[in-house]
Design a protein around this motif. Structure first.
Motif, PDB file in Angstrom:
ATOM      1  N   ALA A   1       0.830  -1.208   0.000  1.00  0.00           N
ATOM      2  CA  ALA A   1       0.000   0.000   0.000  1.00  0.00           C
ATOM      3  C   ALA A   1       0.864   1.257   0.000  1.00  0.00           C
ATOM      4  O   ALA A   1       0.537   2.251  -0.666  1.00  0.00           O
ATOM      5  CB  ALA A   1      -0.925  -0.005   1.219  1.00  0.00           C
ATOM      6  N   PHE A   2       1.997   1.235   0.714  1.00  0.00           N
ATOM      7  CA  PHE A   2       2.887   2.394   0.769  1.00  0.00           C
ATOM      8  C   PHE A   2       3.490   2.659  -0.610  1.00  0.00           C
ATOM      9  O   PHE A   2       3.504   3.806  -1.085  1.00  0.00           O
ATOM     10  CB  PHE A   2       3.996   2.153   1.799  1.00  0.00           C
ATOM     11  CG  PHE A   2       4.942   3.308   1.956  1.00  0.00           C
ATOM     12  CD1 PHE A   2       4.644   4.361   2.804  1.00  0.00           C
ATOM     13  CD2 PHE A   2       6.132   3.357   1.252  1.00  0.00           C
ATOM     14  CE1 PHE A   2       5.506   5.441   2.941  1.00  0.00           C
ATOM     15  CE2 PHE A   2       7.014   4.427   1.380  1.00  0.00           C
ATOM     16  CZ  PHE A   2       6.689   5.468   2.240  1.00  0.00           C
ATOM     17  N   VAL A   3       3.985   1.611  -1.261  1.00  0.00           N
ATOM     18  CA  VAL A   3       4.589   1.786  -2.587  1.00  0.00           C
ATOM     19  C   VAL A   3       3.546   2.277  -3.576  1.00  0.00           C
ATOM     20  O   VAL A   3       3.807   3.180  -4.386  1.00  0.00           O
ATOM     21  CB  VAL A   3       5.240   0.474  -3.066  1.00  0.00           C
ATOM     22  CG1 VAL A   3       5.680   0.589  -4.523  1.00  0.00           C
ATOM     23  CG2 VAL A   3       6.425   0.117  -2.177  1.00  0.00           C
ATOM     24  N   ASP A   4       2.337   1.707  -3.504  1.00  0.00           N
ATOM     25  CA  ASP A   4       1.276   2.150  -4.405  1.00  0.00           C
ATOM     26  C   ASP A   4       0.965   3.630  -4.186  1.00  0.00           C
ATOM     27  O   ASP A   4       0.761   4.388  -5.149  1.00  0.00           O
ATOM     28  CB  ASP A   4       0.017   1.314  -4.174  1.00  0.00           C
ATOM     29  CG  ASP A   4      -1.128   1.747  -5.076  1.00  0.00           C
ATOM     30  OD1 ASP A   4      -1.040   1.525  -6.293  1.00  0.00           O
ATOM     31  OD2 ASP A   4      -2.107   2.320  -4.549  1.00  0.00           O
TER      32      ASP A   4
ATOM     33  N   ASP B   1      -5.594   6.831   6.230  1.00  0.00           N
ATOM     34  CA  ASP B   1      -6.804   6.300   6.868  1.00  0.00           C
ATOM     35  C   ASP B   1      -6.588   4.855   7.306  1.00  0.00           C
ATOM     36  O   ASP B   1      -7.084   4.426   8.357  1.00  0.00           O
ATOM     37  CB  ASP B   1      -7.988   6.371   5.895  1.00  0.00           C
ATOM     38  CG  ASP B   1      -8.560   7.779   5.799  1.00  0.00           C
ATOM     39  OD1 ASP B   1      -8.292   8.593   6.706  1.00  0.00           O
ATOM     40  OD2 ASP B   1      -9.256   8.059   4.815  1.00  0.00           O
ATOM     41  N   ARG B   2      -5.817   4.097   6.495  1.00  0.00           N
ATOM     42  CA  ARG B   2      -5.567   2.689   6.824  1.00  0.00           C
ATOM     43  C   ARG B   2      -4.404   2.537   7.803  1.00  0.00           C
ATOM     44  O   ARG B   2      -4.432   1.657   8.671  1.00  0.00           O
ATOM     45  CB  ARG B   2      -5.256   1.912   5.548  1.00  0.00           C
ATOM     46  CG  ARG B   2      -6.420   1.773   4.590  1.00  0.00           C
ATOM     47  CD  ARG B   2      -6.004   1.031   3.334  1.00  0.00           C
ATOM     48  NE  ARG B   2      -5.607  -0.348   3.618  1.00  0.00           N
ATOM     49  CZ  ARG B   2      -5.048  -1.158   2.722  1.00  0.00           C
ATOM     50  NH1 ARG B   2      -4.801  -0.712   1.494  1.00  0.00           N
ATOM     51  NH2 ARG B   2      -4.710  -2.396   3.047  1.00  0.00           N
ATOM     52  N   TYR B   3      -3.391   3.387   7.668  1.00  0.00           N
ATOM     53  CA  TYR B   3      -2.186   3.260   8.498  1.00  0.00           C
ATOM     54  C   TYR B   3      -1.851   4.618   9.116  1.00  0.00           C
ATOM     55  O   TYR B   3      -0.869   5.265   8.731  1.00  0.00           O
ATOM     56  CB  TYR B   3      -1.022   2.737   7.643  1.00  0.00           C
ATOM     57  CG  TYR B   3      -1.343   1.441   6.937  1.00  0.00           C
ATOM     58  CD1 TYR B   3      -1.361   0.228   7.634  1.00  0.00           C
ATOM     59  CD2 TYR B   3      -1.684   1.433   5.584  1.00  0.00           C
ATOM     60  CE1 TYR B   3      -1.689  -0.959   6.988  1.00  0.00           C
ATOM     61  CE2 TYR B   3      -2.005   0.257   4.934  1.00  0.00           C
ATOM     62  CZ  TYR B   3      -2.012  -0.941   5.643  1.00  0.00           C
ATOM     63  OH  TYR B   3      -2.339  -2.113   5.011  1.00  0.00           O
ATOM     64  N   PRO B   4      -2.661   5.074  10.066  1.00  0.00           N
ATOM     65  CA  PRO B   4      -2.475   6.428  10.624  1.00  0.00           C
ATOM     66  C   PRO B   4      -1.177   6.608  11.400  1.00  0.00           C
ATOM     67  O   PRO B   4      -0.749   7.737  11.631  1.00  0.00           O
ATOM     68  CB  PRO B   4      -3.692   6.610  11.527  1.00  0.00           C
ATOM     69  CG  PRO B   4      -4.110   5.209  11.885  1.00  0.00           C
ATOM     70  CD  PRO B   4      -3.806   4.377  10.680  1.00  0.00           C
ATOM     71  N   GLY B   5      -0.535   5.508  11.789  1.00  0.00           N
ATOM     72  CA  GLY B   5       0.678   5.618  12.589  1.00  0.00           C
ATOM     73  C   GLY B   5       1.948   5.747  11.777  1.00  0.00           C
ATOM     74  O   GLY B   5       3.040   5.839  12.354  1.00  0.00           O
ATOM     75  N   ASP B   6       1.855   5.785  10.451  1.00  0.00           N
ATOM     76  CA  ASP B   6       3.043   5.885   9.603  1.00  0.00           C
ATOM     77  C   ASP B   6       3.542   7.336   9.612  1.00  0.00           C
ATOM     78  O   ASP B   6       2.976   8.217   8.960  1.00  0.00           O
ATOM     79  CB  ASP B   6       2.713   5.448   8.178  1.00  0.00           C
ATOM     80  CG  ASP B   6       3.969   5.297   7.315  1.00  0.00           C
ATOM     81  OD1 ASP B   6       4.956   6.009   7.579  1.00  0.00           O
ATOM     82  OD2 ASP B   6       3.951   4.465   6.397  1.00  0.00           O
ATOM     83  N   ARG B   7       4.628   7.579  10.351  1.00  0.00           N
ATOM     84  CA  ARG B   7       5.110   8.947  10.506  1.00  0.00           C
ATOM     85  C   ARG B   7       5.714   9.507   9.226  1.00  0.00           C
ATOM     86  O   ARG B   7       5.633  10.713   8.968  1.00  0.00           O
ATOM     87  CB  ARG B   7       6.132   9.001  11.651  1.00  0.00           C
ATOM     88  CG  ARG B   7       5.483   8.754  13.007  1.00  0.00           C
ATOM     89  CD  ARG B   7       6.473   8.787  14.155  1.00  0.00           C
ATOM     90  NE  ARG B   7       5.815   8.299  15.360  1.00  0.00           N
ATOM     91  CZ  ARG B   7       6.360   7.464  16.237  1.00  0.00           C
ATOM     92  NH1 ARG B   7       7.597   7.030  16.046  1.00  0.00           N
ATOM     93  NH2 ARG B   7       5.685   7.077  17.295  1.00  0.00           N
ATOM     94  N   LEU B   8       6.326   8.645   8.416  1.00  0.00           N
ATOM     95  CA  LEU B   8       6.886   9.133   7.159  1.00  0.00           C
ATOM     96  C   LEU B   8       5.782   9.626   6.236  1.00  0.00           C
ATOM     97  O   LEU B   8       5.908  10.679   5.602  1.00  0.00           O
ATOM     98  CB  LEU B   8       7.696   8.021   6.479  1.00  0.00           C
ATOM     99  CG  LEU B   8       8.382   8.401   5.163  1.00  0.00           C
ATOM    100  CD1 LEU B   8       9.335   9.568   5.364  1.00  0.00           C
ATOM    101  CD2 LEU B   8       9.126   7.197   4.586  1.00  0.00           C
TER     102      LEU B   8
END
Length: 894
Positions: free
Chosen positions: A554-557, A579-586
């Motif tokens: 999902a990040f690469v997409d 919305d799916r990964y709210p904790g991703d600080r990058l």
């Protein structure tokens, strides 16, 4: 790898990079008599007039990174080259050699490469002691392999077609691409006429090589037709997918004629149809019966080749000049007989009875189509041994997706080929766009061979805890690469230098680390880091197919959509990901960068604030999230809350550039100019020493000095921290350029204003073709400050064709600034007053957009509208204290 021309180099390149990503140890044996891998016969020459017959934009080694060759040219002496250009053939040979060399260096430790400068004469399947295949070499030695790729290129030209008397003559050149084959004919003192057998692209290149005053180059072929030229600028290919429903040559021919007629009516050119057919040729060819294929070869192939394989425009012009001068003549027919003359020349009789007396005859018909035409020992021995069998109509060899079929029809032997030998099955298979796709497929197939996969025994399975990115998200890599990746994220969050270096280290430690490559692409695209963004993105996409979990995919997409899509598409993808990964600080740093020129602020207004609040629970009071929350509060003019949050974040992490940035805005908007300047200077000399946006913090300090009416301090800060020698690119435009103009308006800058130095540090693209409304606003300010009316009009034209904000705000702003340059103050003031309420749409902060209000105040006073200026100054002083504004208000005439 048997053969290291273009096809062999591309397979070797894919093998090296894929083996490294998958951590599969290999021994790669490259066998070719050429002194250097990559050039082959096609690209070994040095003739400057021999150009690629395909535009540079279509010649990348990588099917998923089409601009790779153009970027290589830009880095290797041709900085102005474009995708539409046709470059010398030898440059492509250098590109192939360099790209393979870099891949071999990067694969050291995983792939061991050996080179043998000799020919392979035979392959014996099942005869190897240490592998599945034994290769017999021309020097009498052998080599064993688990898998073999036959990338020897087109078969050598056959000399069976010209008359025997001609083949035996010392002045008959059977292969013009053989090393030194044309040296004697090209000698300056030799002016004898030359006959070329063939009128295709090979004949064109040979004619250019042998052209000289006093010599006529004759060219003869069955059709007597030279290749058609390319257009100077590429036309978009036509949509020809409806042809896929055709099943007979008659249907295809009628459909193509309809498409050509439509293209001539709408585009005035037939080329879009031929180019639109190209992706479908293999499918259409496979649908034809053997009878239809044979009819195509006899009736249509010449016309197709003339229109499909075209000359570069410059080459076409040179050929036209030769024909007008009588130095190139084409004939329709064939060579019927030849006889040697006493003076060393040759009398050649054509099929129509015409005789030509020439000093040289060169066979330019190219390689034979059929396997039986092959003159080299390797393909002859493979055919005799049943290891290779002819393809359809005897053309090339029979394969299953590139894997050779034997005489039984099975495709189980570990032998592959690509390019010209597959022409019977694919028809169009000799150009780079087709070969690079086949190379990737062959590399995949080779690495799937059981004996290759089992070269190193797999370690016993054991459960290993995956490392994380520092915020709890697991990473598909090893601990060393993950540690470097965490360092990169830490640098991004603190707005410090070194993020790019850390992410590069992560991907060098683990070349298969998809998220590491995607992070490089993201910071290169969003923050302007020195990253080859398309290359990083292509590597991320390759890696994510092989090793990644759902979150990493999902990040690469998301990064792909952000880099390749429109701003709206990229922002929407980023919001969905968070919305799916709210904790991703990058990802959150990309959404709310606060200082850089990307993120959601520019186009979405309050979207960034919503994202920060929505992700709060996932970050649990982490200093980075608190820093962003502080910035959001100051944007909403909740300055007390913003100050408290910024101080809290700095207490947890004194290096936090985002928190210090929020605090700088709080101090400015609250009128705490002395405290703000002191705090900024102390931070810049201490914890902020390594910040990547030092110029922007210096700009903030200079704003305090302007408000304090401290002109000498502004000049000192400019000289020490904001001159173009210290600041470049868009940062120079936004910080250095806007500060100069504000200093001039406030009277803090007298004498020559070095705005020209700022413009030189920015670059034409950012000034005349800015990608965002925010950059366009500051480009307009800089052009106004330099008095460049023509530049303002060019920028206005760009804005009118750009996004809605540029059309509705920046374009009229350019017009208003033009009136400032002309000192038509009333006209300027009226337009700026009208635009001021619409300025927030361009993005950035209120402090940055204030440069337009300063320009309006200056125009109002200059137009004699002091009452209107007084009202605006009083309103501003109600918001914040400013010694300069107080002095200006006091000195306004009644």
């Amino acid at each position: 790898m048997v053969g290291t021309g273009a096809a062999g180099t591309m397979v070797a390149l894919q093998l090296c990079e894929t083996a490294v990503r998958r951590r599969v140890p290999l021994v790669l044996l490259l066998i070719d008599p050429a002194p250097e891998a990559g050039r082959g016969r096609a690209y070994a020459g040095r003739e400057a007039r021999h150009l690629l017959n395909v535009r540079a934009g279509a010649m990348s080694c990588y099917p998923d990174d089409p601009a790779h060759f153009v970027r290589w040219l830009c880095r290797h002496g041709q900085p102005t080259v474009s995708a539409d250009d046709f470059v010398p053939r030898h440059r492509y040979g250098a590109y192939l050699a360099d790209t393979l060399g870099q891949a071999i260096i990067a694969a050291t430790g995983t792939v061991r490469v050996r080179r043998l400068r000799t020919l392979v004469t035979d392959c014996r399947v099942g005869a190897g002691e240490r592998g599945a295949v034994r290769l017999e070499l021309a020097d009498g030695t052998t080599a064993d392999a688990d898998a073999v790729v036959l990338a020897s290129g087109p078969t050598s030209p056959s000399s069976a077609r010209p008359p025997a008397a001609l083949r035996a003559h010392s002045r008959f050149v059977a292969d013009p691409w053989a090393p030194g084959a044309l040296d004697a004919a090209a000698a300056p003192e030799d002016t004898d006429d030359v006959l070329l057998i063939g009128t295709g692209l090979t004949a064109v290149d040979v004619a250019l090589r042998l052209e000289r005053t006093g010599r006529t180059v004759h060219a003869v072929s069955r059709g007597g037709l030279l290749p058609q030229p390319h257009t100077v600028t590429a036309l978009p290919p036509a949509d020809c997918e409806d042809l896929l429903g055709c099943r007979t040559l008659r249907q295809m021919r009628a459909a193509v004629h309809r498409h050509v007629g439509r293209a001539l009516r709408t585009e005035g050119d037939w080329r879009p149809v031929v180019d639109g057919l190209r992706p479908h040729v293999a499918t259409l060819w496979a649908a034809l019966s053997p009878e239809d294929r044979a009819e195509f070869l006899g009736r249509d192939a010449t016309v197709w080749n003339v229109h499909r394989h075209r000359m570069p425009p410059a080459t076409a012009e040179a050929v036209a000049r030769m024909r007008r001068a009588g130095r190139l003549r084409t004939w329709r027919g064939s060579v019927a007989d030849a006889r040697a003359l006493g003076d060393g020349t040759v009398a050649v009789g054509l099929g129509d009875g015409r005789d030509l007396r020439v000093g040289w005859v060169v066979d330019c018909t190219g390689p034979g189509l059929r396997l039986a035409d092959a003159t080299g020992p390797l393909w002859q021995n493979l055919r005799r041994g049943g290891v290779a069998v002819p393809g359809p109509l005897g053309i090339g060899v029979a394969t299953d997706g590139g894997r050779l079929r034997d005489r039984s029809g099975a495709a189980e032997q570990p032998l592959w080929t690509l390019g010209a030998p597959r022409r019977g099955e694919l028809w169009e298979t000799t150009a780079v766009p087709e070969i690079r796709v086949q190379a990737a497929e062959v590399a995949e197939a080779v690495l799937a061979v059981p004996s290759v996969r089992a070269a190193v025994a797999a370690p016993p399975h054991r459960r290993v805890r995956r490392p994380s990115d520092g915020s709890g998200l697991p990473l598909s890599t090893h601990s060393s690469a993950a540690a470097a990746f965490r360092t990169g994220i830490d640098r991004v969050l603190k707005v410090r230098a070194g993020a790019e270096r850390a992410f590069r280290r992560a991907t060098s430690l683990d070349p298969g680390f998809a998220v590491g490559h995607a992070a490089l692409a993201l910071i290169g695209h969003d923050s302007g880091a020195d990253v080859d963004v398309p290359q990083a993105l292509a590597r991320a996409r390759r890696c994510v197919r092989e090793r990644a979990d759902e979150r990493e995919r999902a990040f690469v997409d998301m990064v792909v959509r952000r880099v390749r899509g429109t701003t709206a598409e990229g922002d929407a993808a980023l919001l969905r990901y968070l919305d799916r990964y709210p904790g991703d600080r990058l990802a959150l740093a990309a959404a709310v960068p606060t200082i850089a020129f990307a993120g959601l602020y520019d186009a979405h207004g309050g979207a960034a604030g919503q994202v920060v609040r929505r992700t709060a629970r996932a970050h649990g009071g982490h200093w980075f999230h608190t820093s962003l929350l502080a910035f959001v509060h100051q944007e909403e003019e909740h300055f007390d809350e913003a100050g408290v949050l910024a101080e809290r974040a700095l207490a947890q992490e004194p290096d936090s550039g985002h928190a210090m940035h929020a605090l700088a805005h709080v101090h400015y908007e609250c009128g705490d100019h002395e405290a703000g300047r002191s705090r900024l200077d102390a931070w810049l000399d201490g914890h902020g020493r390594g910040t990547t946006h030092r110029a922007h913090f210096s700009w903030h300090a200079a704003l305090h000095e302007l408000a304090l009416d401290d002109a000498p301090a502004v000049r000192r800060r400019w000289a020490a921290q904001l001159t173009p020698g210290r600041v470049r690119g868009v940062r120079a435009l936004v910080d250095s350029g806007s500060l100069l103009w504000r200093a001039r308006l406030t009277g803090s800058w007298e004498g020559r204003m070095p705005i020209g130095d700022v413009l030189d540090a920015v670059g034409a693209d950012s000034l005349e073709r800015p990608s965002t409304a925010f950059t366009a606003l500051h480009a307009a300010v800089a052009l106004m400050a330099s008095g460049d009316l023509a530049g303002l009009r060019r920028l206005q034209g760009h804005a009118l064709d750009a996004d809605p904000v540029q059309r509705e705000v920046v374009a009229p702003l350019c017009e208003a600034f033009g009136y400032v340059v002309e000192e038509s103050w009333e006209q300027a003031a009226v337009r700026l007053e009208r635009l001021l309420p619409r300025l927030p749409a361009v993005g950035g902060s209120a402090a940055q957009r204030e440069v337009v209000e300063e320009t309006l105040l200056y125009a109002l006073v200059s137009a004699g509208r002091c009452d209107a200026a007084r009202v605006r100054l009083e309103q501003r002083l109600d918001r914040r204290s400013s010694p300069y504004d107080r002095r200006r208000l006091a000195t306004l005439p009644a």
